[in-house]
Design an enzyme around this catalytic site. Structure first.
Site, PDB file in Angstrom:
ATOM      1  N   CYS A 125      32.738  44.885  36.299  1.00  0.00           N
ATOM      2  CA  CYS A 125      32.039  43.476  35.736  1.00  0.00           C
ATOM      3  C   CYS A 125      30.693  43.854  35.339  1.00  0.00           C
ATOM      4  O   CYS A 125      30.275  43.201  34.406  1.00  0.00           O
ATOM      5  CB  CYS A 125      32.169  42.569  37.059  1.00  0.00           C
ATOM      6  SG  CYS A 125      31.433  43.476  38.709  1.00  0.00           S
ATOM      7  N   SER A 166      30.028  37.902  45.483  1.00  0.00           N
ATOM      8  CA  SER A 166      31.387  37.845  44.865  1.00  0.00           C
ATOM      9  C   SER A 166      32.199  39.091  44.473  1.00  0.00           C
ATOM     10  O   SER A 166      33.236  39.190  44.315  1.00  0.00           O
ATOM     11  CB  SER A 166      31.614  36.466  44.089  1.00  0.00           C
ATOM     12  OG  SER A 166      30.715  36.765  42.894  1.00  0.00           O
ATOM     13  N   GLY A 167      31.283  39.901  43.885  1.00  0.00           N
ATOM     14  CA  GLY A 167      31.896  41.091  43.102  1.00  0.00           C
ATOM     15  C   GLY A 167      32.669  41.891  44.209  1.00  0.00           C
ATOM     16  O   GLY A 167      33.341  42.729  43.739  1.00  0.00           O
ATOM     17  N   THR A 179      45.818  35.235  45.150  1.00  0.00           N
ATOM     18  CA  THR A 179      45.168  34.350  46.414  1.00  0.00           C
ATOM     19  C   THR A 179      43.600  34.934  46.289  1.00  0.00           C
ATOM     20  O   THR A 179      42.818  34.392  46.976  1.00  0.00           O
ATOM     21  CB  THR A 179      45.685  34.601  47.515  1.00  0.00           C
ATOM     22  OG1 THR A 179      45.748  35.847  47.814  1.00  0.00           O
ATOM     23  CG2 THR A 179      47.021  33.806  47.641  1.00  0.00           C
ATOM     24  N   ARG A 204      41.125  52.913  34.933  1.00  0.00           N
ATOM     25  CA  ARG A 204      40.091  52.701  33.834  1.00  0.00           C
ATOM     26  C   ARG A 204      39.964  54.136  32.995  1.00  0.00           C
ATOM     27  O   ARG A 204      39.519  53.966  31.728  1.00  0.00           O
ATOM     28  CB  ARG A 204      38.856  52.123  34.102  1.00  0.00           C
ATOM     29  CG  ARG A 204      38.848  50.678  34.774  1.00  0.00           C
ATOM     30  CD  ARG A 204      37.372  50.437  35.340  1.00  0.00           C
ATOM     31  NE  ARG A 204      37.687  49.064  35.971  1.00  0.00           N
ATOM     32  CZ  ARG A 204      36.972  48.482  37.029  1.00  0.00           C
ATOM     33  NH1 ARG A 204      36.104  49.162  37.426  1.00  0.00           N
ATOM     34  NH2 ARG A 204      37.117  47.357  37.616  1.00  0.00           N
ATOM     35  N   SER A 237      49.763  36.092  52.368  1.00  0.00           N
ATOM     36  CA  SER A 237      49.660  34.827  51.960  1.00  0.00           C
ATOM     37  C   SER A 237      51.139  34.076  51.462  1.00  0.00           C
ATOM     38  O   SER A 237      50.997  33.390  50.640  1.00  0.00           O
ATOM     39  CB  SER A 237      48.687  34.793  51.116  1.00  0.00           C
ATOM     40  OG  SER A 237      48.454  35.831  50.298  1.00  0.00           O
ATOM     41  N   HIS A 267      26.086  38.129  38.376  1.00  0.00           N
ATOM     42  CA  HIS A 267      25.163  39.150  38.409  1.00  0.00           C
ATOM     43  C   HIS A 267      24.297  39.384  37.404  1.00  0.00           C
ATOM     44  O   HIS A 267      24.292  38.895  36.321  1.00  0.00           O
ATOM     45  CB  HIS A 267      26.217  40.744  37.926  1.00  0.00           C
ATOM     46  CG  HIS A 267      27.172  40.942  39.013  1.00  0.00           C
ATOM     47  ND1 HIS A 267      27.498  40.539  40.367  1.00  0.00           N
ATOM     48  CD2 HIS A 267      28.291  41.747  38.770  1.00  0.00           C
ATOM     49  CE1 HIS A 267      28.467  41.059  41.019  1.00  0.00           C
ATOM     50  NE2 HIS A 267      29.077  41.675  40.003  1.00  0.00           N
ATOM     51  N   LYS A 292      30.459  54.637  37.438  1.00  0.00           N
ATOM     52  CA  LYS A 292      31.642  53.918  36.642  1.00  0.00           C
ATOM     53  C   LYS A 292      30.923  53.360  35.490  1.00  0.00           C
ATOM     54  O   LYS A 292      31.288  53.232  34.339  1.00  0.00           O
ATOM     55  CB  LYS A 292      32.086  52.636  37.342  1.00  0.00           C
ATOM     56  CG  LYS A 292      33.056  53.143  38.400  1.00  0.00           C
ATOM     57  CD  LYS A 292      33.548  51.512  38.847  1.00  0.00           C
ATOM     58  CE  LYS A 292      33.991  52.099  40.480  1.00  0.00           C
ATOM     59  NZ  LYS A 292      34.041  50.867  41.400  1.00  0.00           N
TER      60      LYS A 292
HETATM   61  P1  NAP Z   1      39.797  39.317  46.941  1.00  0.00           P
HETATM   62  O1  NAP Z   1      39.174  38.086  46.682  1.00  0.00           O
HETATM   63  O2  NAP Z   1      39.540  40.299  47.857  1.00  0.00           O
HETATM   64  O3  NAP Z   1      41.222  39.377  46.664  1.00  0.00           O
HETATM   65  C1  NAP Z   1      42.183  40.330  46.966  1.00  0.00           C
HETATM   66  C2  NAP Z   1      43.620  40.008  46.188  1.00  0.00           C
HETATM   67  O4  NAP Z   1      44.516  41.238  46.333  1.00  0.00           O
HETATM   68  C3  NAP Z   1      44.130  38.764  47.180  1.00  0.00           C
HETATM   69  O5  NAP Z   1      45.051  38.080  46.300  1.00  0.00           O
HETATM   70  C4  NAP Z   1      45.207  39.664  48.205  1.00  0.00           C
HETATM   71  O6  NAP Z   1      46.259  39.130  48.594  1.00  0.00           O
HETATM   72  C5  NAP Z   1      45.454  40.782  47.126  1.00  0.00           C
HETATM   73  N1  NAP Z   1      46.285  41.885  47.894  1.00  0.00           N
HETATM   74  C6  NAP Z   1      45.346  42.804  48.618  1.00  0.00           C
HETATM   75  N2  NAP Z   1      45.853  43.764  48.981  1.00  0.00           N
HETATM   76  C7  NAP Z   1      47.235  43.673  48.496  1.00  0.00           C
HETATM   77  C8  NAP Z   1      48.500  44.441  48.483  1.00  0.00           C
HETATM   78  N3  NAP Z   1      48.728  45.431  49.234  1.00  0.00           N
HETATM   79  N4  NAP Z   1      49.708  44.052  47.852  1.00  0.00           N
HETATM   80  C9  NAP Z   1      49.393  42.845  47.068  1.00  0.00           C
HETATM   81  N5  NAP Z   1      48.410  42.094  46.938  1.00  0.00           N
HETATM   82  C10 NAP Z   1      47.372  42.521  47.787  1.00  0.00           C
HETATM   83  O7  NAP Z   1      39.128  40.318  45.486  1.00  0.00           O
HETATM   84  P2  NAP Z   1      38.810  39.975  44.071  1.00  0.00           P
HETATM   85  O8  NAP Z   1      37.345  39.891  43.993  1.00  0.00           O
HETATM   86  O9  NAP Z   1      39.809  38.940  43.407  1.00  0.00           O
HETATM   87  O10 NAP Z   1      39.060  41.515  43.468  1.00  0.00           O
HETATM   88  C11 NAP Z   1      40.484  42.073  43.086  1.00  0.00           C
HETATM   89  C12 NAP Z   1      40.077  43.371  42.273  1.00  0.00           C
HETATM   90  O11 NAP Z   1      39.555  42.894  40.981  1.00  0.00           O
HETATM   91  C13 NAP Z   1      39.728  44.352  42.902  1.00  0.00           C
HETATM   92  O12 NAP Z   1      40.012  45.676  42.611  1.00  0.00           O
HETATM   93  C14 NAP Z   1      38.004  44.261  42.475  1.00  0.00           C
HETATM   94  O13 NAP Z   1      37.424  45.570  42.274  1.00  0.00           O
HETATM   95  C15 NAP Z   1      38.381  43.891  41.061  1.00  0.00           C
HETATM   96  N6  NAP Z   1      37.235  43.054  40.284  1.00  0.00           N
HETATM   97  C16 NAP Z   1      36.441  42.160  41.111  1.00  0.00           C
HETATM   98  C17 NAP Z   1      35.557  41.312  40.390  1.00  0.00           C
HETATM   99  C18 NAP Z   1      34.813  40.329  41.174  1.00  0.00           C
HETATM  100  O14 NAP Z   1      33.780  40.031  40.413  1.00  0.00           O
HETATM  101  N7  NAP Z   1      35.190  39.785  42.199  1.00  0.00           N
HETATM  102  C19 NAP Z   1      35.195  41.972  39.199  1.00  0.00           C
HETATM  103  C20 NAP Z   1      35.809  42.927  38.436  1.00  0.00           C
HETATM  104  C21 NAP Z   1      36.789  43.671  38.944  1.00  0.00           C
HETATM  105  P3  NAP Z   1      46.211  38.579  50.100  1.00  0.00           P
HETATM  106  O15 NAP Z   1      45.266  37.205  50.104  1.00  0.00           O
HETATM  107  O16 NAP Z   1      47.516  38.120  50.318  1.00  0.00           O
HETATM  108  O17 NAP Z   1      45.399  39.556  50.962  1.00  0.00           O
END
Ligand code: NAP
Length: 347
Positions: A135, A165-166, A14, A104, A43, A249, A220
């Site tokens: 990213c 969004s990061g 989600t 990582r 969710s 970015h 990082k």
């Molecule tokens: P996000 O939009 O906040 O989404 C987080 C997701 O994780 C949601 O599906 C959430 O589910 C789920 N979640 C949170 N806690 C959980 C738990 N205890 N058990 C199972 N699911 C759980 O974050 P995002 O941007 O997608 O980023 C996710 C990860 O990717 C992070 O570690 C981030 O550092 C990494 N990342 C992100 C980006 C970026 O550009 N956004 C780039 C590289 C890496 P619910 O909706 O049910 O809460």
């Protein structure tokens, strides 16, 4: 025997990255047999479409992976949840491709950018986990790889301009609502995802500070670059800044190389590099041909490079301006590309 189709779980389905992974599996016609969408309890039951069918999101649990025959987990539930569930999924036979920071720097876990070090994917079997880099690291290394191969990079000084969004879906909302409230004179901002108000500000802090004065995000970029390039000798100085932009970015990258180069050859190298698109006609009458910018790049797969120029202050120096879609190439697309190499060659 090689399978025709694979059972795929999206953990964090989600979230911004999870939803993008579902889109990309669809777009690239990844051979999916069963799809499992997992997130937190919060969710459970939410419906997400994949290839015209609604799939209900299920809450992840420790038993889930034992009960379902999953081949690949595309994981992005944050570091805490990934540290708990990824090893369980891996133990049950799935290969986990994880987007969080948790695995990582584990020396037994390959850290992969497909355009840079696809050969390291073979080490996936050490722990059945592959890590996706940060990213900012991914979009920096895609264009730097051919330059390093030919001219040997000695030192990198990078400043990032990172979109909200990061930091996930709530962070985009924070920028939006702060901006609207301020423009409507509705009082003080009360930041939650960022240390101070992000609307109308650039914040020189991403993640927490370390004793050495650098943030974890900056560290990082240094550590991940050394690991992916297999070269600890490159000097790297990073400043990571959050800017009030929703997607993509930007990075200003200054590079010093061991060997002398002709700037025309750098342009040629980059124009032939996989995953790179050059926009660098600075005197063009058409603004879209001069340099890349965020709304141009949003939704694209490539890493865009412009402002390719010599650093006039040192012997072998150059500057680049690099923009990429952080949710896509910086996370979801990179993970799906890894999965494609995995199924073509290993599972
Ligand atoms: P996000 O939009 O906040 O989404 C987080 C997701 O994780 C949601 O599906 C959430 O589910 C789920 N979640 C949170 N806690 C959980 C738990 N205890 N058990 C199972 N699911 C759980 O974050 P995002 O941007 O997608 O980023 C996710 C990860 O990717 C992070 O570690 C981030 O550092 C990494 N990342 C992100 C980006 C970026 O550009 N956004 C780039 C590289 C890496 P619910 O909706 O049910 O809460």
């Amino acid at each position: 025997m090689k399978k025709d189709k694979y059972n795929i779980a999206i953990l964090g389905a989600t979230g911004l990255v999870g939803r993008e992974m579902i889109e990309i599996l669809q777009e690239r016609e990844f051979p999916v047999n069963n799809l499992f969408l997992l997130a937190s309890e919060h969710s459970a039951g939410e419906l997400i479409q994949f290839r015209g069918t609604d799939y209900a999101v299920e809450p992840v649990s420790e038993d889930y992976f034992k009960l379902h025959n999953i081949d690949i987990v595309l994981s992005s539930p944050g570091a805490a949840a990934s540290s708990k569930y990824s090893p369980i999924a891996a133990k049950e036979g799935a290969v986990v491709i994880d987007n969080t920071s948790f695995f990582r720097m584990d020396k037994d876990i390959p850290l992969i950018v497909p355009e840079v070090n696809p050969e390291d994917i073979k080490y996936f079997s050490n722990k059945n986990i592959i890590a996706n880099p940060n990213c900012s690291t991914i979009q920096m290394l895609v264009p730097l790889k051919p330059i390093h191969d030919k001219y040997k990079i000695k030192r990198i000084v990078v400043s990032t301009y990172q979109s909200t969004s990061g930091a996930g879906k709530k962070a985009i909302d924070e920028l939006f609502y702060e901006t609207v409230d301020i423009l409507n004179s509705k009082g003080e901002a009360s930041p939650e995802k960022f240390p101070v108000q992000i609307a109308f500000n650039c914040i020189p802090q991403i993640d927490v500070f370390s004793e050495n004065g650098y943030t974890k995000e900056e560290i990082k970029m240094v550590d991940e670059t050394h690991k992916i390039f297999h070269d600890e000798n490159i000097g790297i100085c990073a400043t990571a800044v959050r800017v009030p932009v929703m997607f993509c970015h930007g990075e200003s990258i200054n590079i010093e190389t061991e060997n002398n180069f002709d700037i025309k050859d750098i342009q040629l190298l980059l124009s032939n590099a996989k995953g790179v698109k050059i926009i660098d006609d600075i005197f063009s009458d058409n603004a879209d041909e001069r340099y890349p910018y965020q709304t141009m790049v949003s939704g694209s797969d490539d890493v865009y490079v412009g402002r390719i120029r010599r650093d006039l202050s040192i012997k072998n120096g150059m500057n680049l301006w690099v923009v990429a879609d952080n949710v896509r190439k910086g996370a979801a697309l990179n993970a799906v590309q890894i999965a494609e190499i995995l199924i073509d060659n290993y599972i």
